[in-house]
Design a protein around this motif. Structure first.
Motif: not given
Length: 335
Positions: A152-176
């Motif tokens: 519950p305390q975790v409000a989100g993720i700040k992306e600093g790795d630069g792997d946008l393919d991984s982040m795209a999959r992550m954002v989609t997975a969370v939102r859906t």
């Protein structure tokens, strides 16, 4: 829920004798507030969290909260070893911070399960929302991001790795995912010189970003953000070509310049933030000269992209050093 917009990551000023400089810090905070950040993140990477003693850290957060006085949310950095991270969270909470940016653990890596346990342990000690920084030893894949929804305390993720393919999959997975927090879980672009990746990140659903440039060229940073959000690709393209891309090339010449150049830029703006602490090194004089030239080029590009052209107030004042709170004259950004 993390506020939406342009995020400020203020510097931590030091005196010539290597003490904290509260008066300059207050001026720097006021200068940042004048440009309307959605939130301020103090004692984080740009704020040299790793170099601060525990008493210094508490003083920085207390002072920021006092100066901001409720005008914007104040997040504080915390991280490193588990004990240090939990202690920092407690100090930030006592100081009145509104949230925590959880920086990566120090030296010791582990599995995603191990990092999740690290986050959960820190989050349990927090009475504040926690934004988790995905960078370096902070291992977060799609499955771990989905599991963070249930902390519950975790409000989100700040992306600093630069792997946008991984982040795209992550954002989609969370939102859906169908999780009750799927729509409010925050994603923040925290890549160095985030303006360079801002368009790509927006395309995968990460709209907000942190701007180190806001610390030393807030007129350029704010104009870029406005152009980005209004779809003014002529202005964003021109600023990227003439300012941001050359800035990243200069930044990449020396390790640690992601902080050192920002402090150099603030000093050019007549904000006496002092030196960086070891192991960082201050920007070399010739690199400071290059930075000054880049700032002039960036302001000329901004004037020309927005119709100011040669001889406009922005162009005429491009080589001048600006005092805290003093931007180049405002120009309308085309929508």
């Amino acid at each position: 829920m993390l506020p939406s917009g342009l995020m400020s990551f203020p510097l931590t000023p030091f005196t010539p004798t290597d003490e904290l400089n509260p008066s300059v810090f207050a001026d720097h905070i006021e200068d940042q507030l004048a440009h309307g950040p959605a939130a301020l993140f103090v004692a984080c990477g740009t704020g040299e969290y790793s170099s601060l003693s525990a008493p210094e850290y508490a003083e920085v957060v207390r002072h920021a909260v006092r100066v901001v006085a409720g005008r914007a949310p104040v997040y504080a950095g915390a991280g490193g070893g588990l004990g240090n991270a939990r202690a920092a969270v407690a100090a930030a909470s006592d100081a009145g911070a509104d949230g925590i940016l959880l920086l990566p653990p120090y030296l010791v890596g582990g599995t995603e399960d191990g990092y999740l346990a690290y986050v959960e342990s820190v989050a349990r000690a927090a009475r504040l929302p926690v934004l988790v920084y995905r960078r370096g030893l902070a291992r977060i894949g799609v499955s771990t991001a989905l599991r963070l929804l249930s902390v519950p305390q975790v409000a989100g993720i700040k992306e600093g790795d630069g792997d946008l393919d991984s982040m795209a999959r992550m954002v989609t997975a969370v939102r859906t995912s169908g999780h009750p927090r799927a729509g409010t879980f925050a994603f923040l672009n925290g890549l160095p010189t985030a303006e360079v990746s801002a368009t790509a990140c927006r395309a995968i659903g990460i709209r907000d970003y942190s701007s180190a440039v806001l610390c030393f060229a807030p007129d350029i940073a704010r104009a870029f953000h406005t152009a980005l959000t209004t779809g003014d690709t002529a202005t964003t393209g021109r600023l990227l070509a003439d300012f941001y891309l050359p800035l990243t090339a200069l930044r990449d010449q020396v390790p640690g310049y992601a902080v050192s150049l920002v402090k150099a830029g603030a000093r050019l703006r007549s904000i006496d933030v002092g030196h960086v602490r070891a192991p960082l090194v201050d920007a070399a004089p010739d690199h400071v000269d290059q930075l000054k030239d880049l700032l002039a080029r960036g302001r000329r590009a901004l004037a020309e992209a927005t119709g100011g052209g040669a001889g406009s107030p922005v162009t005429e004042g491009a080589d001048a050093e600006l005092a805290p709170g003093q931007d180049a004259p405002a120009v309308a950004v085309a929508s």
